[in-house]
Design an enzyme around this catalytic site. Structure first.
Site, PDB file in Angstrom:
ATOM      1  N   SER A 100     -87.770  72.307 -36.742  1.00  0.00           N
ATOM      2  CA  SER A 100     -87.648  73.636 -36.133  1.00  0.00           C
ATOM      3  C   SER A 100     -87.845  73.589 -34.623  1.00  0.00           C
ATOM      4  CB  SER A 100     -88.640  74.573 -36.811  1.00  0.00           C
ATOM      5  OG  SER A 100     -88.396  75.894 -36.434  1.00  0.00           O
ATOM      6  N   ASP A 242     -83.552  78.502 -31.563  1.00  0.00           N
ATOM      7  CA  ASP A 242     -84.400  77.310 -31.623  1.00  0.00           C
ATOM      8  C   ASP A 242     -83.584  76.190 -32.267  1.00  0.00           C
ATOM      9  OD1 ASP A 242     -84.514  78.042 -34.308  1.00  0.00           O
ATOM     10  OD2 ASP A 242     -86.615  77.501 -34.531  1.00  0.00           O
ATOM     11  N   ASP A 244     -83.313  74.701 -35.137  1.00  0.00           N
ATOM     12  CA  ASP A 244     -82.660  74.802 -36.444  1.00  0.00           C
ATOM     13  C   ASP A 244     -82.045  76.187 -36.659  1.00  0.00           C
ATOM     14  OD1 ASP A 244     -85.057  76.065 -36.767  1.00  0.00           O
ATOM     15  OD2 ASP A 244     -85.728  74.893 -38.499  1.00  0.00           O
ATOM     16  N   ASP A 246     -83.020  79.359 -36.783  1.00  0.00           N
ATOM     17  CA  ASP A 246     -83.500  80.523 -37.535  1.00  0.00           C
ATOM     18  C   ASP A 246     -84.108  81.568 -36.605  1.00  0.00           C
ATOM     19  OD1 ASP A 246     -85.681  78.911 -37.014  1.00  0.00           O
ATOM     20  OD2 ASP A 246     -86.522  79.008 -39.028  1.00  0.00           O
TER      21      ASP A 246
HETATM   22 MG    MG Z   1     -86.814  77.237 -36.571  1.00  0.00          MG
END
Ligand code: MG
Length: 455
Positions: A100, A242, A244, A246
């Site tokens: 993340s 960010d 990844d 999300d």
């Molecule tokens: Mg993330």
């Protein structure tokens, strides 16, 4: 600083430092445990853009194959896309190789159940028990499944987004949209997403090679490049994801980062005008959400920090919108997960429907100022400190101990809690003014440091 480098295993998944604590052996073992827990079947595997991702992904394939699972390679893809794909493909589960927003030296694994949701506490504990016991259901040589691949892992996600959004209205806006993908997984899908929404994209750090151009947490201090690009190139809005994809932060048309807390506030306000209903957010999300929900006459339910905690409550309450104030918008009309694409789509839709600029929309959100800080400390230290402070501040505000300690004062609050992913205690305060929020953070950092040093 041995602790800083140690492996973190929590409800948020597994995170570690590559070359220190997170090895391919460990990833294979977690995958063996996960495959055993799922009881074989199809498992979708995706990764964010970190250079170490391929190594861990291959280890995960080995682990899953060894226990008779059917891995499907989703390759590089945003994490919400992987969640939607897991559900759409009717897989037994999904496994994401991602750390993340953690810095580049980190990587990790996140575990997704068949409905495309992260494992909740009890499921996660059950799975981790299997990991610790090490009794994996290895299969014989004649039982191996082939390794399959998904050519368009983001497509089911895009279809859900376009079905939920007013695509025609957004297209008519012909927005010039700057997006900073931080060279993360979002870059794999952002161009297609914006193109189909009729936007004129201005892409920054959009090569998904995991070479983060700045720290990958979408907080204002990391968004200088995006702010300058929006102002210099005359974009209608700027978005930052960010690593990844999300979480999402917004930069207004003047090149000012409005703070990731307001991403959720804007999304909540808009969804409540379309479909009034309950709202679910975590304890640390801005109080502006309560004001917005009160104006719409709907309740707000608050949960422990962590995506799955919000998602479970959101499904239970049949909420129409929710999320985490760190830029994690959860819009169940698309999928009950934090999704930077749903957040971008909703904000573009507000701009299209209202014909207002991001700065004008921001000015309609109640003003609170939040300050986020942290103190180094283990969960055990945090637990002891929370106990002491709970006693000390009893009667001076509303005390909430659902997750760490939140003290709600008349016009402000402070929340102290151990991080799920790093050996730190987060200190978050929100007040009507920045100086008051800063004062609260200083006060409680002082309290924590005093208690952590001990007698
Ligand atoms: Mg993330």
């Amino acid at each position: 600083m041995k602790e800083r480098l140690s492996l973190k295993v929590s409800i948020s998944g597994v995170r570690g430092v590559i070359g220190e604590s997170l090895t391919p052996q460990l990833a294979a073992r977690f995958a063996q445990a996960f495959g055993t827990y799922l009881g074989r079947g199809k498992v979708i595997v995706g990764r964010d853009a970190r250079p170490s991702g391929v190594m861990l992904q291959e280890a995960v394939f080995a682990g899953l194959l060894s226990v008779g699972c059917q891995p499907v390679a989703g390759g590089l893809c945003p994490i919400p896309s992987l969640q939607v794909l897991t559900r759409a493909a009717q897989a037994r589960g999904g496994l994401a190789v991602t750390a993340s927003h953690n810095p580049a030296e980190w990587n990790g694994l996140k575990f997704i159940g068949g409905a495309g949701l992260f494992l909740n506490r009890s499921r996660f504990d059950e799975f981790i028990d299997i990991y610790h016991q090490g009794e994996f259901s290895f299969v014989r040589a004649d039982k191996f499944k082939p390794l399959l691949a998904e050519a368009k892992p983001g497509r089911p996600h895009l279809e859900k987004l376009f079905a939920a959004l007013d695509v025609e209205r957004i297209r008519a806006g012909r927005f010039k949209v700057a997006v900073d993908c931080v060279n993360g997984a979002g870059a794999a899908l952002v161009p297609e997403f914006l193109r189909e929404l009729g936007c004129r994209p201005l892409l920054l750090n959009a090569v998904p090679d995991g070479r983060f151009a700045h720290p990958p947490e979408p907080v204002p201090e990391n968004l200088g490049g995006l702010c300058r690009a929006v102002a210099a190139r005359g974009a209608d809005i700027g978005f930052a994801q960010d690593a990844d994809a999300d979480r999402l932060a917004v930069v207004d048309e003047n090149g000012i980062a409005i703070g990731e807390e307001l991403t959720l506030a804007l999304a909540v306000k808009h969804v409540l005008t379309k479909t009034p209903g309950p709202v679910v957010v975590n304890l640390s999300s801005t109080r502006a959400i309560d004001d917005i929900a009160a104006a719409a006459g709907v309740p707000v339910f608050r949960t422990r920090i962590g995506e799955i905690n919000v998602v479970e409550e959101l499904l239970e309450r049949e909420a129409v919108i929710g999320g985490e104030g760190n830029g994690g918008v959860i819009w169940p009309a698309v999928h009950p997960c934090r999704d930077s694409f749903a957040a971008m789509g909703l904000i573009l839709e507000i701009m299209a429907v209202s014909a207002k600029t991001p700065s004008a929309l921001r000015s309609e959100i109640p003003v609170y100022r939040m300050v986020k800080d942290k103190v180094a400390g283990t969960p055990e230290q945090a637990h002891r400190a929370v106990k002491e402070l709970k006693k000390k501040y009893a009667g001076r505000g509303e005390i909430i101990t659902l997750d760490g300690l939140k003290i709600v004062f008349k016009d402000a609050w402070v929340h102290l809690r151990p991080s799920n992913t790093e050996p730190i205690i987060r200190v978050v305060a929100e007040a009507r003014t920045l100086s008051e929020a800063r004062r609260l953070v200083r006060l409680f950092k002082g309290e924590l440091k005093r208690l952590l040093i001990g007698p």
